[in-house]
Motif scaffolding. Structure first.
Motif, PDB file in Angstrom:
ATOM      1  N   GLU A   1     -23.171   2.197   5.328  1.00  0.00           N
ATOM      2  CA  GLU A   1     -22.845   3.422   5.927  1.00  0.00           C
ATOM      3  C   GLU A   1     -21.663   3.157   7.248  1.00  0.00           C
ATOM      4  N   THR A   2     -21.004   4.107   7.369  1.00  0.00           N
ATOM      5  CA  THR A   2     -19.846   4.058   8.429  1.00  0.00           C
ATOM      6  C   THR A   2     -20.035   5.407   9.048  1.00  0.00           C
ATOM      7  N   ARG A   3     -19.071   5.572  10.099  1.00  0.00           N
ATOM      8  CA  ARG A   3     -19.082   6.965  10.655  1.00  0.00           C
ATOM      9  C   ARG A   3     -17.619   7.438  10.285  1.00  0.00           C
ATOM     10  N   TRP A   4     -17.305   7.963   9.178  1.00  0.00           N
ATOM     11  CA  TRP A   4     -16.027   8.755   9.047  1.00  0.00           C
ATOM     12  C   TRP A   4     -15.759  10.050   9.613  1.00  0.00           C
ATOM     13  N   SER A   5     -14.737  10.464   9.997  1.00  0.00           N
ATOM     14  CA  SER A   5     -14.554  11.900  10.542  1.00  0.00           C
ATOM     15  C   SER A   5     -14.852  13.067   9.392  1.00  0.00           C
ATOM     16  N   ALA A   6     -15.104  14.166   9.739  1.00  0.00           N
ATOM     17  CA  ALA A   6     -15.472  15.359   8.864  1.00  0.00           C
ATOM     18  C   ALA A   6     -14.220  15.462   7.959  1.00  0.00           C
ATOM     19  N   HIS A   7     -13.010  15.538   8.682  1.00  0.00           N
ATOM     20  CA  HIS A   7     -11.803  15.681   7.898  1.00  0.00           C
ATOM     21  C   HIS A   7     -11.564  14.743   6.816  1.00  0.00           C
ATOM     22  N   PHE A   8     -11.932  13.670   7.006  1.00  0.00           N
ATOM     23  CA  PHE A   8     -11.874  12.513   5.853  1.00  0.00           C
ATOM     24  C   PHE A   8     -12.962  12.622   4.838  1.00  0.00           C
ATOM     25  N   ILE A   9     -14.078  12.890   5.204  1.00  0.00           N
ATOM     26  CA  ILE A   9     -15.069  13.265   4.226  1.00  0.00           C
ATOM     27  C   ILE A   9     -14.681  14.284   3.286  1.00  0.00           C
ATOM     28  N   GLU A  10     -14.321  15.487   3.833  1.00  0.00           N
ATOM     29  CA  GLU A  10     -14.009  16.606   3.250  1.00  0.00           C
ATOM     30  C   GLU A  10     -12.804  16.262   2.174  1.00  0.00           C
ATOM     31  N   ARG A  11     -11.951  15.466   2.659  1.00  0.00           N
ATOM     32  CA  ARG A  11     -10.612  15.295   1.701  1.00  0.00           C
ATOM     33  C   ARG A  11     -10.841  14.009   0.661  1.00  0.00           C
ATOM     34  N   PHE A  12     -11.803  13.268   1.077  1.00  0.00           N
ATOM     35  CA  PHE A  12     -11.638  11.996   0.129  1.00  0.00           C
ATOM     36  C   PHE A  12     -13.024  11.344  -0.345  1.00  0.00           C
ATOM     37  N   ALA A  13     -14.196  11.905   0.034  1.00  0.00           N
ATOM     38  CA  ALA A  13     -15.589  11.512  -0.556  1.00  0.00           C
ATOM     39  C   ALA A  13     -15.475  11.597  -2.031  1.00  0.00           C
ATOM     40  N   GLY A  14     -15.906  10.547  -2.482  1.00  0.00           N
ATOM     41  CA  GLY A  14     -15.893  10.401  -3.822  1.00  0.00           C
ATOM     42  C   GLY A  14     -14.620   9.724  -4.627  1.00  0.00           C
ATOM     43  N   GLN A  15     -13.923   9.369  -3.744  1.00  0.00           N
ATOM     44  CA  GLN A  15     -12.471   8.983  -4.438  1.00  0.00           C
ATOM     45  C   GLN A  15     -12.492   7.310  -4.226  1.00  0.00           C
ATOM     46  N   PRO A  16     -12.157   6.639  -5.278  1.00  0.00           N
ATOM     47  CA  PRO A  16     -12.011   5.155  -5.435  1.00  0.00           C
ATOM     48  C   PRO A  16     -10.657   4.653  -4.682  1.00  0.00           C
ATOM     49  N   VAL A  17     -10.595   3.540  -4.227  1.00  0.00           N
ATOM     50  CA  VAL A  17      -9.353   3.048  -3.465  1.00  0.00           C
ATOM     51  C   VAL A  17      -8.930   1.678  -4.624  1.00  0.00           C
ATOM     52  N   LYS A  18      -7.972   2.110  -5.326  1.00  0.00           N
ATOM     53  CA  LYS A  18      -7.602   1.164  -6.090  1.00  0.00           C
ATOM     54  C   LYS A  18      -6.045   0.955  -5.772  1.00  0.00           C
ATOM     55  N   PRO A  19      -5.389  -0.254  -5.923  1.00  0.00           N
ATOM     56  CA  PRO A  19      -6.271  -1.550  -5.865  1.00  0.00           C
ATOM     57  C   PRO A  19      -6.732  -1.853  -4.600  1.00  0.00           C
ATOM     58  N   ALA A  20      -7.489  -2.721  -4.350  1.00  0.00           N
ATOM     59  CA  ALA A  20      -8.037  -3.265  -3.009  1.00  0.00           C
ATOM     60  C   ALA A  20      -8.757  -4.492  -3.228  1.00  0.00           C
ATOM     61  N   ALA A  21      -8.815  -5.226  -1.895  1.00  0.00           N
ATOM     62  CA  ALA A  21      -9.346  -6.292  -1.851  1.00  0.00           C
ATOM     63  C   ALA A  21     -10.255  -6.236  -0.711  1.00  0.00           C
ATOM     64  N   LEU A  22     -11.432  -6.626  -0.567  1.00  0.00           N
ATOM     65  CA  LEU A  22     -12.448  -6.779   0.380  1.00  0.00           C
ATOM     66  C   LEU A  22     -12.750  -8.148   0.984  1.00  0.00           C
ATOM     67  N   SER A  23     -12.740  -8.453   2.312  1.00  0.00           N
ATOM     68  CA  SER A  23     -13.156  -9.931   2.564  1.00  0.00           C
ATOM     69  C   SER A  23     -14.313  -9.750   4.015  1.00  0.00           C
ATOM     70  N   PHE A  24     -15.084 -10.725   3.861  1.00  0.00           N
ATOM     71  CA  PHE A  24     -15.937 -10.669   4.649  1.00  0.00           C
ATOM     72  C   PHE A  24     -16.770 -12.189   4.789  1.00  0.00           C
TER      73      PHE A  24
ATOM     74  N   GLU B   1     -13.380  -6.212   5.993  1.00  0.00           N
ATOM     75  CA  GLU B   1     -11.637  -6.226   6.172  1.00  0.00           C
ATOM     76  C   GLU B   1     -11.382  -5.746   4.844  1.00  0.00           C
ATOM     77  N   LEU B   2     -10.371  -4.680   4.960  1.00  0.00           N
ATOM     78  CA  LEU B   2      -9.723  -3.995   3.739  1.00  0.00           C
ATOM     79  C   LEU B   2      -8.147  -4.510   3.583  1.00  0.00           C
ATOM     80  N   ASP B   3      -7.854  -4.932   2.498  1.00  0.00           N
ATOM     81  CA  ASP B   3      -6.465  -5.051   1.981  1.00  0.00           C
ATOM     82  C   ASP B   3      -6.041  -4.039   0.960  1.00  0.00           C
ATOM     83  N   LEU B   4      -5.303  -3.081   1.548  1.00  0.00           N
ATOM     84  CA  LEU B   4      -4.985  -1.905   0.656  1.00  0.00           C
ATOM     85  C   LEU B   4      -3.701  -2.189  -0.455  1.00  0.00           C
ATOM     86  N   ARG B   5      -3.099  -3.367  -0.327  1.00  0.00           N
ATOM     87  CA  ARG B   5      -2.347  -3.798  -1.206  1.00  0.00           C
ATOM     88  C   ARG B   5      -2.102  -5.205  -1.416  1.00  0.00           C
TER      89      ARG B   5
END
Length: 410
Positions: A202-225, A266-270
């Motif tokens: 869980e994180t705290r998205w803005s209402a606008h971001f949730i309305e626009r993008f909830a349910g969509q995949p981010v592709k491609p991406a890499a996650l680091s932690f 950390e998200l790598d969007l490209r």
């Protein structure tokens, strides 16, 4: 296996319990399965809704490493019933398998229901008795198993050997509630707290971001932690983020949140571009282009990726190509909680592995064995979860046969 005789009770009709039942019944043991739901293996069926990922094809040494701290304990069980053995077993039920492009192994039918039907047919032919809607309540004063039946009646059952295979606490509507933990703890069995694994965060998205993008995949991406990097397609949810790449880091993220109250992913969007190349492409964008156009055309970001960038980096994005490229390549996402355990794919925690001997028998309860997700282990998705359930169920069955062979007969 040789004929051992005797009576065995299996509490729980998931993959671990059914596999143990097959091996025991094939050796001449009379087997009764007690399942709290109206039908067995409901979570198994849910896992196969989008394609039943039975196991994985990677080499066994790398495969075993997926079990982390439990690897040394699970290795003998998985080496005795390997991914290749599981594939041969499936083929023996008339369900050949194939390996997907990711290395994951699926039945050719791609579904769980045909395999389960064939499996239950085999168990029935072996004389296995399945009692549905029987909920485990512990033991009576004489050590007999106690259940409540379909109409609330109480049933006690004596067995020469018992296998507990009641699952963890994820998806409780399918039968795994974790209610057994207190009953075993009252018998002196050490139980590690049940926690969500392979879960969203869980994180705290803005209402606008949730309305626009909830349910969509981010592709491609890499996650680091924490020094780990995973490629994948994380999915934005109304509450935060989920998906296979997230699940692969879930244990690390969960423990960081427990210790510090948050984890910064950390998200790598490209991920397919080096930062320098990305900066070069951004620098070549015509000056007249808006920031939205630069992100779409020069950086190649999808709408959801560009939305993430603005959501997490703020509306005033860096104007310099190098700074913007650095932000796209390392975008911090603050996570503050796991999704509820009821929504997790699997659970960590359960019976502490030191409570079991090498036969998967509980040291404090001779003649009582445990297998599957009740045990304290976790692994990523990709076939590792089901493989361990099948393998530990088979290992517990072998332990039960050895135990039965040692017991005096009337």
């Amino acid at each position: 296996m040789s004929n051992s005789g005797g009576k065995a009770a299996i509490v729980g009709g998931g993959p671990a319990g059914l596999m143990a039942a097959e091996l025991l019944a094939s050796s001449g043991v009379h087997v009764e399965i007690f399942e709290r739901m109206p039908s067995p293996a409901r979570k198994f069926l849910l896992a196969g809704r989008g394609g039943l990922n039975l196991t994985h094809s990677e080499p066994l040494p790398a495969f075993l490493e997926r079990y982390g701290p439990a690897a040394s304990r699970f290795s003998p069980a998985i080496e005795a019933f390997t991914p290749a053995d599981l594939r041969a077993w499936s083929e023996g039920l008339g369900m050949p398998t194939f390996t997907g492009s990711s290395g994951r192994v699926f039945p050719e039918s791609f579904k769980a229901s045909p395999l389960l039907r064939a499996w239950l047919g085999r168990l029935g032919a072996l004389g296995v008795e399945l009692h549905a809607r029987y909920c485990f309540q512990g033991w009576d004063e004489d050590g007999r198993l106690l259940f409540t039946g379909p109409s609330g009646e109480r049933l006690s059952r004596e067995a020469d050997a018992t296998l507990l295979a009641m699952g963890g606490a994820s998806w409780p509507r399918l039968g795994s509630t974790g209610g057994w933990a207190g009953r075993l703890a009252s018998r002196g069995v050490a139980i590690a707290p049940l926690r969500p694994a392979n879960c969203g965060f869980e994180t705290r998205w803005s209402a606008h971001f949730i309305e626009r993008f909830a349910g969509q995949p981010v592709k491609p991406a890499a996650l680091s932690f924490a020094g780990q990097r995973v490629r994948g397609e994380p999915v934005v949810t109304a509450q935060g983020i989920e998906g296979g790449a997230v699940y692969a880091l879930a244990a690390l993220l969960r423990e960081a949140i427990a210790a510090r109250g948050e984890a910064v992913l950390e998200l790598d969007l490209r991920p397919e571009l080096e930062a320098a190349e990305l900066a070069r492409r951004l620098a070549k964008a015509p000056a007249r282009h808006s920031m939205a156009s630069r992100l779409r055309k020069a950086a190649g970001l999808s709408p959801v990726a560009a939305g993430l960038l603005r959501e997490l980096a703020g509306p005033e994005l860096p104007g310099e190509p190098e700074d913007l490229a650095a932000r796209i390549k390392a975008l911090p996402l603050r996570l503050h909680a796991t999704r509820p355990i009821e929504r997790a794919i699997s659970t960590a925690g359960g019976i502490v592995l030191d409570e079991l001997d090498e036969r998967f028998m509980l040291r404090r309860l001779p003649g009582t064995f445990a297998a599957g997700e009740m045990l304290d282990w976790e692994a990523p998705t990709g076939g590792y979860l089901l493989q361990a359930c099948f393998s530990t169920g088979a290992a517990a069955a072998r332990g039960m046969l050895a135990w039965l062979a040692e017991q005096p007969r009337d």
